[in-house]
Structure formats: C-alpha cells, structure tokens
Design an enzyme around this catalytic site. Sequence first.
Site, mmCIF file in Angstrom:
data_model
loop_
_atom_site.group_PDB
_atom_site.id
_atom_site.type_symbol
_atom_site.label_atom_id
_atom_site.label_comp_id
_atom_site.label_asym_id
_atom_site.label_seq_id
_atom_site.Cartn_x
_atom_site.Cartn_y
_atom_site.Cartn_z
ATOM 1 N N GLU A 1 -0.454 -0.660 5.832
ATOM 2 C CA GLU A 1 0.450 -0.335 6.710
ATOM 3 C C GLU A 1 0.826 0.580 6.361
ATOM 4 O O GLU A 1 0.994 1.924 8.197
ATOM 5 C CB GLU A 1 2.372 -0.404 6.395
ATOM 6 C CG GLU A 1 3.544 -0.334 7.275
ATOM 7 C CD GLU A 1 3.838 0.909 7.184
ATOM 8 O OE1 GLU A 1 4.871 1.296 8.104
ATOM 9 O OE2 GLU A 1 4.058 1.525 6.428
ATOM 10 N N ASP B 1 0.523 -1.324 -0.147
ATOM 11 C CA ASP B 1 -0.006 0.114 -0.118
ATOM 12 C C ASP B 1 0.480 1.390 -0.091
ATOM 13 O O ASP B 1 2.264 1.383 0.383
ATOM 14 C CB ASP B 1 -0.932 0.433 1.260
ATOM 15 C CG ASP B 1 -0.283 -0.164 2.843
ATOM 16 O OD1 ASP B 1 0.425 -1.089 2.613
ATOM 17 O OD2 ASP B 1 -0.085 1.033 3.103
#
EC number: 3.5.1.18
Length: 375
Positions: A133, A68
């Site tokens: 994250e 991400d």
Amino acid sequence: MSCPVIELTQQLIRRPSLSPDDAGCQALLIERLQAIGFTVERMDFADTQNFWAWRGQGETLAFAGHTDVVPPGDADRWINPPFEPTIRDGMLFGRGAADMKGSLAAMVVAAERFVAQHPNHAGRLAFLITSDEEASAHNGTVKVVEALMARNERLDYCLVGEPSSIEVVGDVVKNGRRGSLTCNLTIHGVQGHVAYPHLADNPVHRAAPFLNELVAIEWDQGNEFFPATSMQIANIQAGTGSNNVIPGELFVQFNFRFSTELTDEMIKAQVLALLEKHQLRYTVEWWLSGQPFLTARGKLVDAVVNAVEHYNEIKPQLLTTGGTSDGRFIARMGAQVVELGPVNATIHKINECVNAADLQLLARMYQRIMEQLVA
C-alpha cells in the site's frame, strides 16, 4: 496483565516489512484467523503478498489493511531501533505502530472476541490484507478487488484501518477521499547558446505564462463533503547545469486532489485547452491513481459513529481530507467504505508511536462495529 492487542502489534512490528516485503506478517495473521474458522485465500501478484479471508455467509463486512511499512530513515535518530517495539510512558514505539500494524492487531483480536461470543453470526466477516500500500500499490488491493469483482464476490461494508484520528481515537472518521490525478508534462523548445537566443527556443520562457495561469485557476469550490480541488506543482526540471546553455526541454509534474465536483476528464480537457491557448509544443502523460468516493450516512457510518460514541464519548467528524488510501479501490465494488484508525501524528516519521491504550480502545470499537453489522 498482558494485552493481546499490544502483544500482536509488537509481533508485527518485529517483522521489518518494508514495502512490498511482507516479512512474515501475513502468515502470523492467517494463523490467528484460521484458528477461529476463517477460510483464507492467498492472492499474491508479482512481489506482493495479499490474502482474502472470510467466515460465515450473507451480508459482508470486510476489514482492510496493509502489512507493509515505509523505510524508517536514520535508525540512529530513533529512541529505540525501529523494528524493536518499545513502550515508554504508555506509548508504543516502532515503525508501523500507527500505520498500520496497530490497526491490524486490533482487527484480528476484535474478530477473535467477536467469534467467541457469536460463533454462529448471521453475516459474513472478511479480511482483505496486502503487503503493498505504501509503495506503488500496483499489485495489492487493486488486484485483489479486480479478482473478487470478476467472480461477483459480495462486499457490503468495508472498514479500512488507516490512521484517521487526529488527537484521540475516533475524533475523525474518513467517509470518503478525494481523487488523485498526476500530470507529467514536457514542454519542447530548441537548445542553444544563451548569447544567441534568436537561434534557440527557451521552453522555460514559453511555459512561464502557461504555468502562471495554471496555478491561478480556481477549479471548484468543493461541496458539503469535499474541500475545493487543489493543484500543486511537485517537480520542475530543465537545463544542463551549465550557465551558458538554453535548455531544450522543460519537465513539469503537477498533481490534482479533486472533489466530486470534477472528473479527471474535465481536468485533462482544461489543461490541454490551456496548453493550446499558449501555443506550446508538448507531450503529456496522465496518471489517475484514484477516483473520488463518498460513503453517505448509512448502516456502516452509523455503526462506526455509534462505536466511537460508546467507547470514547465523542461525536466523530466525518471528513474526506488527506491523501489517498486503498479505500478508493474497494469502493469500486459498490461497498460502503469508512476509515477508522489510531492517531496519525507520527506516521512515516522518526519515532513513530501510538498510545497503547488507544489500540485497546480501537479493538473494542471494531468489535462493536462487527456486532452491529454481522452478528
């Protein structure tokens, strides 16, 4: 001549994986890993995609990272669209180039080269990848670690590909991180008219001496591995917006980045004692997002230092500065954890970029680490 590390990085950047949306990045990585004999276990939780992949058995070296990225901001301010990777003057531009799709590509290509040369490697090589994250991180690495611990999975060494470097690849290696503790504090007063203060109780006035004393505290002096604990007020809110109303409540949010000299319970106790000293009416909520951890000199740190010295001819600094990373969750498994990744000068910024040659260098470093620990 094309470079597999750059090509894979570009393929990942083209997938707009705004946290926690993976946007197909993991499918691409899984395909590459399965092709060289990795067993892949998808471990999705809620809206977050994760996978745990392994090859071989025995002493385990895992590479950890996230697919991400943070939002690109105003796309018109980029020199090229943020999800259309472009190389200019040797720099690869695109959201996630440095944080951390370049590292993911370097890891996978390093694994491909390692397996080709060591098809019967002695240890176990693994990957722990998440799509959350950058945001809450509630359903990412922490959940995978909990599942792995519940079944007594072995994890001896873990290399996290976060962008640790400052000027050149490998000049800084993170062998630990500070803990992070946030306090959400509400001071209660009595709302009233500013012309009649005797009929009200101003929480801002009441809290001012407490806050003044709080910010003056020297929590510790750090130690040889960690800088001194830092406390910063992040948000403060009170009032209705009107100039004739005494507020009824004051909200203050402050964060501690703390060393191994303290525990979160020690910090909480000192803050609560200070609140009682100033006789404040309050409610408090705490959020511990990570305990401090440290990986001392040992096989993993030595292997990472060796790889950096071999390919970049510099001796890396071992530091614990900066924010938190998913390494804080992985350390719970008892693993040695180290972070090594590209230069972090442009992460989360407009025109995020990474030196293309650095990614090629990083892949070679990762491969040398594999060769030292699980060949």
